[in-house]
Design an enzyme around this catalytic site. Sequence first.
Site, PDB file in Angstrom:
ATOM      1  N   LYS A 139     -10.846   1.415 -11.847  1.00 50.53           N
ATOM      2  CA  LYS A 139     -10.522   0.029 -11.536  1.00 50.53           C
ATOM      3  C   LYS A 139      -9.724  -0.296 -10.319  1.00 50.53           C
ATOM      4  O   LYS A 139      -8.526   0.152 -10.317  1.00 50.53           O
ATOM      5  CB  LYS A 139     -10.158  -0.773 -12.692  1.00 50.53           C
ATOM      6  CG  LYS A 139      -9.955  -2.582 -12.533  1.00 50.53           C
ATOM      7  CD  LYS A 139      -8.941  -3.089 -13.323  1.00 50.53           C
ATOM      8  CE  LYS A 139      -7.596  -3.175 -12.851  1.00 50.53           C
ATOM      9  NZ  LYS A 139      -7.401  -3.700 -11.482  1.00 50.53           N
ATOM     10  N   GLU A 145       2.457   6.399 -11.370  1.00 49.83           N
ATOM     11  CA  GLU A 145       2.940   6.795 -10.219  1.00 49.83           C
ATOM     12  C   GLU A 145       3.583   5.336  -9.560  1.00 49.83           C
ATOM     13  O   GLU A 145       2.715   4.378  -9.502  1.00 49.83           O
ATOM     14  CB  GLU A 145       2.054   7.356  -8.970  1.00 49.83           C
ATOM     15  CG  GLU A 145       2.919   7.754  -7.937  1.00 49.83           C
ATOM     16  CD  GLU A 145       3.437   6.947  -6.977  1.00 49.83           C
ATOM     17  OE1 GLU A 145       4.571   6.567  -6.749  1.00 49.83           O
ATOM     18  OE2 GLU A 145       2.622   6.225  -6.190  1.00 49.83           O
ATOM     19  N   CYS A 191       4.751   2.636  -1.466  1.00 44.85           N
ATOM     20  CA  CYS A 191       5.993   2.958  -2.461  1.00 44.85           C
ATOM     21  C   CYS A 191       6.882   3.732  -2.047  1.00 44.85           C
ATOM     22  O   CYS A 191       8.115   3.765  -2.345  1.00 44.85           O
ATOM     23  CB  CYS A 191       5.317   3.333  -3.582  1.00 44.85           C
ATOM     24  SG  CYS A 191       4.420   5.022  -3.282  1.00 44.85           S
ATOM     25  N   GLU A 225      12.749  -3.669  -5.944  1.00 41.63           N
ATOM     26  CA  GLU A 225      11.476  -3.241  -4.977  1.00 41.63           C
ATOM     27  C   GLU A 225      11.076  -4.371  -4.417  1.00 41.63           C
ATOM     28  O   GLU A 225      10.227  -5.164  -5.204  1.00 41.63           O
ATOM     29  CB  GLU A 225      10.412  -2.288  -5.465  1.00 41.63           C
ATOM     30  CG  GLU A 225       9.367  -1.935  -4.749  1.00 41.63           C
ATOM     31  CD  GLU A 225       8.442  -1.112  -5.237  1.00 41.63           C
ATOM     32  OE1 GLU A 225       8.156  -0.025  -4.599  1.00 41.63           O
ATOM     33  OE2 GLU A 225       7.759  -1.366  -6.208  1.00 41.63           O
TER      34      GLU A 225
END
Length: 490
Positions: A181, A256, A290, A394
Amino acid sequence: MPKMAHQRTHLMLENYIAGKFVPCSRHLDSYDPSSGDVYCRVPDSGKEEVDAAVNAAKDAFPAWSAKSPLQRSQVLHKLADLIEAHLEEFAQAESKDQGKTITAARSMEIPRAVYNFHFFASTILHHTTECAEMDHMGCTNFTTRTPVGVAGLISPWNLPLYLLTWKIAPAIATGNTVVAKPSEMTSVTAWMMCKLLEEAGVPPGVVNIVFGTGPRAGEAIVSHPDVPLISFTGSTLTAQRIRERSAPFCKKLSLELGGKNPAIIFDDANLDECIPTTVLSSFVNQGEVCLCTSRIFVQKNIYNEFLERFVENVRKWKVGVPSDPTANMGAVISKEHLEKVKGYINLAQNEGAKILCGEGIDSLEIPDKNKMGYFLLPTVITEVKDSSRCMQEEIFGPVTCIVPFETEEEVIQRANDVKYGLAATVWSQDVGRVHRVAKKLHTGMVWTNCWLIRDLNLPFGGMKASGIGREGGKDSFEFFTEVKTITIKH
């Protein structure tokens, strides 16, 4: 392959299940980040579509897993060649769908998707297993590795085809079948790849792609009893949900997740290399990587010089429409994400921080037809406390914070003082210092005097809230296989 239809105003995507495109009864709007207009309609899949995809993958597993590594390798090489043959069409679609510059899509991201298939097509031919003799017991012990079954793969919106293929390639190379997906915000290049699978020799059911949201399609994959393995790249919050939903089934997980990556710049750093590299590591792909640098610690006696030169370099970066080959940055992914990133900049100002360039300081020049697009200037924040949310959370946008430090011990403690532990960069000419600092940083990866130089054989992944497990040549092989120890008595 016929000319891709992504040039039409409203592209209608379909799921790819058991080697066929399958219409869906529900759809979601996907937007062009550079204009704010609806670009395509994406299936809003749920349990029914995921069940069909899992069944197709289960049916295809016995024959695909029985093929030799060489046979599977040849299919992966062929798929890589087909994507490369259509590289320009993929690059144009990725840039339009995600908002990234055409230059990034063309020169880095689609080539990396091609290389992912070539890389795992090659490594699968070279793995060996272990053997241990026990002569005094008259026994020989050895290990075998076998594919796990149906792999559930969930990939993010920032590097769409790049990260989807980074999962599909090792999964099918090792003999698993796949239900994948992609993000509902960036599904077009995955759909385009499906058009090439049959020609590449991928049997029906080996790769199934189900489009939709995390709460519907993602949830159905993660909680499916016949999907024993989940590989996910995305937010730490979503990963918590995945762990909860998969817990009753004892699934193998590779997660991750995010980062709050520090750059540590000592006073002996080569600033001629350090500054352009750190501007790149802060703002490439609109800061939506990231691994991007979002906290820059600069030793006090070069702090003012660094700030001046860094801001001067940042102001040379051109924010433009993604199709502009001279643009350094395109648009961020969505209106919601744009507001979230701006919210952090406003928060910093309210806390008394100083904005040196970017949002609210410099003017953004965008063509009239793109005024509703999701554009943001690269923004540099200083005089911000380590405890600020801007230094702890973040942001995942074109925002970086720069703060001074005095000693090595102090900066290591401050760099480690976040919940994340993905990557870090260290700039110094002192070899002993580079080794000391790299060992003490709580991150899965450390670059010294460079950034984002990657050997795909080596482990990729983070510590703490940045994830579980590692990806890479050996690590992906081990994740996508089950090991068995066999003892034979002579």
